[in-house]
Design an enzyme around this catalytic site. Structure first.
Site, mmCIF file in Angstrom:
data_model
loop_
_atom_site.group_PDB
_atom_site.id
_atom_site.type_symbol
_atom_site.label_atom_id
_atom_site.label_comp_id
_atom_site.label_asym_id
_atom_site.label_seq_id
_atom_site.Cartn_x
_atom_site.Cartn_y
_atom_site.Cartn_z
ATOM 1 N N TYR A 101 0.859 -1.186 0.000
ATOM 2 C CA TYR A 101 0.000 0.000 0.000
ATOM 3 C C TYR A 101 0.892 1.231 0.000
ATOM 4 C CZ TYR A 101 -3.005 3.735 1.592
ATOM 5 O OH TYR A 101 -3.661 4.931 1.670
ATOM 6 N N GLU A 189 -3.716 7.447 -3.844
ATOM 7 C CA GLU A 189 -3.465 6.153 -3.222
ATOM 8 C C GLU A 189 -3.245 5.071 -4.277
ATOM 9 O OE1 GLU A 189 -6.027 4.875 0.333
ATOM 10 O OE2 GLU A 189 -6.903 3.763 -1.325
#
Ligand code: GDP
Ligand code: MN
Length: 379
Positions: A101, A189
């Site tokens: 991530y 993101e």
């Protein structure tokens, strides 16, 4: 404003972040064509602005273009969490070794952007944050210094990224930061950022939120706005230059000025009521704008009373009063209305409203009390 995966990834790619080859398609036939061009295994991905598409069946792997067409047709007929799938992203499928991530958002408390990384990528990051917060590493970004390479190195060490990937990771982190900065984003993101079987780093999923207040600087982005996902009333409000946010209470508020609107909501709560919305009609609100605002407020079936709180500066009280009456002609209603008008031409405005037998108030406290009582009486 939320961007779709394919839009976010294109912005990332403009800043040097590697993404899988692929394009967006609106029909199964188009999906087939793209799959043929790619000539590889394919992943079909529903473009809807909600998370967890995978679990809902919105992400499908296809071996060839035939299968890609079939799966695209299936995904295009789906609804995910209430949202229709209008487009699919047809990407080259990748062999995933591991999932990371990487994201940037604003840390309001620190008054700085923060970059976050986790080796537990691919899954819902909110869940990681709640259950195993130690798996997320963070570094703040000083807006004047920008993102420093040593900060990125700290993140790489924090997620135990093998050293051979540090160069690629650095480039991607810098690219993501430039994408964030350049788009006036509030979130950028990559989840997952994958390490492929042949040791490449690739942004497989992307998500961006753009600050609505900065959209005027990005006309190319506002054109891409997906109106499907936004509350109808908010879209309508924006069309008329109003700032409207729906809330759960039963007292509709029409106010000029954001600060006054917040004060109005506070005093409604203080008087024992609940505001049904935040609505700022702005300065110099003409009758037409007031009409649109009232129409939007009254569309909300929860609204049991409406409070107008207008401070006449640039906005003239008589103009507002006429706007209210014009609006009431257009949208007849039994919902009780309380008006507090002060400032420029307030007396003229109040006279117009009194003639029409509308409730008026001299002070904000009095207005709020009357509105709360009216809402209670209407229940
Ligand atoms: P989300 O569920 O909406 O966040 O969609 P993602 O794009 O993040 O995909 C969810 C998961 O599907 C990823 O974490 C991967 O495990 C898997 N996935 C996505 N694209 C591919 C791909 O090209 N190949 C493989 N093998 N898996 C993929
Ligand atoms: Mn994802």
């Amino acid at each position: 404003m939320k961007l779709h995966e394919y839009q976010s990834k294109l912005i990332f790619a403009e800043h040097g972040v590697p993404i899988p080859k692929g394009r967006v398609a609106a029909t199964a036939t188009e999906a087939r064509q793209i799959a043929e061009e790619l000539g590889s295994r394919i992943v079909i991905k529903a473009q809807v602005l909600v998370g967890g598409r995978g679990k809902a069946g919105g992400i499908q792997l296809a071996k060839n273009s035939n299968q890609a067409e079939k799966l695209a047709s299936k995904v295009l007929s789906m609804e995910i969490k209430g949202l229709p799938v209008r487009r699919v992203l047809v990407d080259e499928a990748v062999d995933i070794e591991s999932e990371i991530y990487l994201g940037i958002t604003n840390d309001r408390a620190a008054r700085k952007p923060v970059m976050m990384a986790s080796a537990a990528g691919g899954v819902d990051i909110e869940e990681v944050a709640a259950k195993t917060p130690e798996k997320i590493v963070r570094c703040h970004i000083d807006p004047l210094l920008g993102l420093r390479d040593y900060s990125i190195r700290d993140l790489a060490i924090g997620i135990e990224l093998p050293r051979k990937h540090w160069g690629a990771f650095n480039k991607i982190a810098q690219g993501l930061w430039q994408a964030y900065l350049g788009s006036d984003a509030t979130l950028a993101e990559i989840n997952p950022l994958v390490i492929t079987a042949d040791d490449q780093l690739l942004a497989v999923d992307g998500k961006m939120l753009i600050d609505d207040s900065a959209l005027f600087r990005h006309p190319e982005l506002s054109e891409r706005r997906d109106l499907d996902v936004e509350a109808e009333a908010e879209v309508e409000a924006r069309k008329h230059g109003l700032v409207y946010i729906k809330l759960d209470g039963d007292i509709g508020c029409m106010v000029n000025g954001a600060g006054l609107a917040m004060a109005t909501m506070d005093i409604i709560k203080h008087s024992g009521g609940e505001p049904a919305n935040f609505l700022d009609i702005g300065g110099g609100a003409e009758a037409e704008k007031v009409t649109a605002a009232l129409r939007i407020i009254l569309k909300d079936p929860n609204v049991k009373a409406v409070l107008f709180n207008i401070f006449g500066g640039i906005t003239r009280g008589d103009e507002v009063a006429r706007g209210i009456l014009a609006a009431l002609q257009e949208v007849p209603t039994k919902v009780p209305m309380v008006t507090r008008l002060v400032g420029t031409n307030a007396a003229e405005g109040r006279a117009i409203l009194a003639k029409a037998e509308m409730l008026t108030a001299e002070t904000l406290a009095e207005a709020a009390q009357k509105a709360v009582e009216a809402a209670k009486g209407a229940k």
